[in-house]
Design a protein around this motif. Structure first.
Motif, short mmCIF file in Angstrom:
data_model
loop_
_atom_site.label_atom_id
_atom_site.label_comp_id
_atom_site.label_asym_id
_atom_site.label_seq_id
_atom_site.Cartn_x
_atom_site.Cartn_y
_atom_site.Cartn_z
N VAL A 23 0.86 -1.18 0.00
CA VAL A 23 0.00 0.00 0.00
C VAL A 23 0.90 1.24 0.00
CG1 VAL A 23 -1.93 1.18 1.10
CG2 VAL A 23 -1.65 -1.30 1.42
N GLU A 24 0.86 1.97 -1.10
CA GLU A 24 1.73 3.14 -1.28
C GLU A 24 1.04 4.09 -2.24
OE1 GLU A 24 4.12 5.94 -1.41
OE2 GLU A 24 5.11 4.34 -0.30
N ASP A 25 0.87 5.36 -1.83
CA ASP A 25 0.16 6.32 -2.67
C ASP A 25 1.02 6.88 -3.80
OD1 ASP A 25 1.45 7.58 -0.40
OD2 ASP A 25 0.59 9.46 -1.10
N ARG A 32 5.52 2.77 -5.41
CA ARG A 32 4.76 1.52 -5.36
C ARG A 32 5.23 0.57 -6.47
NH1 ARG A 32 0.04 3.54 -5.81
NH2 ARG A 32 -0.34 3.06 -8.00
N GLN A 41 -1.35 -4.83 -4.96
CA GLN A 41 -1.02 -3.45 -4.64
C GLN A 41 -2.26 -2.59 -4.51
OE1 GLN A 41 0.98 -1.41 -8.01
NE2 GLN A 41 0.92 -3.39 -9.01
N ALA A 42 -2.12 -1.55 -3.70
CA ALA A 42 -3.20 -0.59 -3.48
C ALA A 42 -2.58 0.80 -3.37
CB ALA A 42 -3.97 -0.93 -2.21
N ASP A 100 -4.17 3.36 -1.92
CA ASP A 100 -4.63 4.03 -0.71
C ASP A 100 -5.25 3.02 0.25
OD1 ASP A 100 -7.26 3.54 -1.66
OD2 ASP A 100 -7.33 5.49 -2.64
N ALA A 101 -5.59 3.49 1.43
CA ALA A 101 -6.12 2.60 2.46
C ALA A 101 -7.47 2.00 2.05
CB ALA A 101 -6.25 3.35 3.78
N ALA A 156 -6.85 -0.87 -0.10
CA ALA A 156 -6.25 -1.94 0.70
C ALA A 156 -7.30 -2.65 1.54
CB ALA A 156 -5.15 -1.37 1.59
N THR A 194 2.86 -1.30 4.24
CA THR A 194 2.16 -0.04 4.01
C THR A 194 3.01 1.18 4.30
OG1 THR A 194 0.16 1.23 4.52
CG2 THR A 194 1.09 -0.05 6.32
N LEU A 213 -0.43 7.96 4.05
CA LEU A 213 -1.40 7.74 2.97
C LEU A 213 -2.39 8.90 2.94
CD1 LEU A 213 -2.08 3.95 3.60
CD2 LEU A 213 -0.68 4.94 1.77
N LEU A 249 -4.58 2.11 9.25
CA LEU A 249 -4.82 0.98 8.34
C LEU A 249 -4.40 -0.33 9.00
CD1 LEU A 249 -5.59 -0.31 5.65
CD2 LEU A 249 -3.31 0.31 4.80
#
Length: 123
Positions: free
Chosen positions: A11-13, A18, A34-35, A37-38, A41, A57, A61, A69
């Protein structure tokens, strides 16, 4: 070392960061979800059909910080290992059973940290 067949959730904005993290982990033999944002995720975390080996994470975020999160992730999956990636160095106050890595980190540092957590947890 044998890799866990379960995927890791990154999880990385920051899209570039990411992408690099996912690329490195995949090159190390991990399956990676991968995501950005929270919220994204949490959709993965709430999917009971989706197994996960580790939540990695970012702390900062846009919609919810990484610590919040992690709390929600642990409510959904109490045994899930959590690794925080933070630009705040080692000054991040995390619970004893959670882990952290300071940004920027090298490929070797990321590999060693992830492998160490998974080894301790799954062996």
């Amino acid at each position: 070392m044998s890799q866990t067949p379960q995927p890791l959730l990154v999880v990385e904005d920051d899209a570039i960061v990411r992408m690099l993290m996912v690329e490195v982990l995949e090159e190390l033999g991990y399956q990676v979800l991968q995501a950005a944002d929270a919220e994204a995720a949490l959709k993965v975390l709430k999917d009971t059909q989706q197994s996960l080996a580790l939540l990695l994470t970012d702390v900062g975020l846009p919609d919810m910080n990484g610590k919040d999160l992690a709390v929600k992730a642990r409510e959904l999956r109490p045994a899930l290992p959590v690794l925080f990636a933070s630009g705040y160095g080692d000054n991040l106050d995390v619970p004893a059973d959670l882990h952290q890595i300071a940004k920027p980190f090298s490929i070797d540092q990321l590999r060693d940290k992830v492998q160490g957590i998974l080894q301790a947890f799954y062996e």
